[in-house]
Design a protein around this motif. Structure first.
Motif, PDB file in Angstrom:
ATOM      1  N   VAL A 135      35.409  37.470  43.998  1.00  0.00           N
ATOM      2  CA  VAL A 135      36.147  37.861  42.794  1.00  0.00           C
ATOM      3  C   VAL A 135      36.464  39.358  42.832  1.00  0.00           C
ATOM      4  N   ARG A 136      35.512  40.184  43.274  1.00  0.00           N
ATOM      5  CA  ARG A 136      35.768  41.624  43.404  1.00  0.00           C
ATOM      6  C   ARG A 136      36.908  41.886  44.381  1.00  0.00           C
ATOM      7  N   TYR A 137      36.901  41.160  45.475  1.00  0.00           N
ATOM      8  CA  TYR A 137      37.947  41.331  46.486  1.00  0.00           C
ATOM      9  C   TYR A 137      39.313  40.929  45.938  1.00  0.00           C
ATOM     10  N   ILE A 138      39.382  39.826  45.257  1.00  0.00           N
ATOM     11  CA  ILE A 138      40.653  39.322  44.725  1.00  0.00           C
ATOM     12  C   ILE A 138      41.164  40.219  43.597  1.00  0.00           C
ATOM     13  N   ASP A 139      40.268  40.823  42.822  1.00  0.00           N
ATOM     14  CA  ASP A 139      40.680  41.679  41.706  1.00  0.00           C
ATOM     15  C   ASP A 139      41.318  42.997  42.156  1.00  0.00           C
ATOM     16  N   LYS A 140      41.059  43.415  43.388  1.00  0.00           N
ATOM     17  CA  LYS A 140      41.649  44.664  43.879  1.00  0.00           C
ATOM     18  C   LYS A 140      43.139  44.459  44.132  1.00  0.00           C
ATOM     19  N   PRO A 141      43.921  45.498  43.907  1.00  0.00           N
ATOM     20  CA  PRO A 141      45.356  45.393  44.210  1.00  0.00           C
ATOM     21  C   PRO A 141      45.586  45.158  45.703  1.00  0.00           C
ATOM     22  N   LYS A 142      46.685  44.498  46.007  1.00  0.00           N
ATOM     23  CA  LYS A 142      46.976  44.123  47.389  1.00  0.00           C
ATOM     24  C   LYS A 142      47.086  45.349  48.301  1.00  0.00           C
ATOM     25  N   GLU A 143      47.708  46.403  47.825  1.00  0.00           N
ATOM     26  CA  GLU A 143      47.864  47.616  48.634  1.00  0.00           C
ATOM     27  C   GLU A 143      46.511  48.243  48.960  1.00  0.00           C
ATOM     28  N   GLU A 144      45.597  48.234  48.019  1.00  0.00           N
ATOM     29  CA  GLU A 144      44.270  48.799  48.252  1.00  0.00           C
ATOM     30  C   GLU A 144      43.520  47.996  49.313  1.00  0.00           C
ATOM     31  N   ARG A 145      43.668  46.672  49.267  1.00  0.00           N
ATOM     32  CA  ARG A 145      43.018  45.823  50.277  1.00  0.00           C
ATOM     33  C   ARG A 145      43.583  46.119  51.661  1.00  0.00           C
TER      34      ARG A 145
END
Length: 60
Positions: free
Chosen positions: A15-25
């Motif tokens: 959930v933490r991973y998915i909540d981050k914006p795509k650019e940040e990932r």
């Protein structure tokens, strides 16, 4: 750690991973890739890497 605790932990991380914006990932992935050692150094250590660099320098 029980199975229930493990599932809870994995779910929280996901959930933490998915909540981050795509650019940040994407930026984090690029940064991890840049920080990683080269393939030769990771798998075989420093000595083969040094020999390879010495060989390239001698070749030039």
């Amino acid at each position: 750690m029980s199975t229930n605790d493990y599932v809870k932990f994995v779910t929280q991380q996901f959930v933490r991973y998915i909540d981050k914006p795509k650019e940040e990932r994407k930026q984090q992935r690029r940064q991890r890739k840049e920080e990683r050692d080269s393939f030769v150094q990771r798998w075989f250590g420093v000595i083969p890497f040094a020999v390879m660099m010495w060989y390239r320098k001698k070749k030039e």
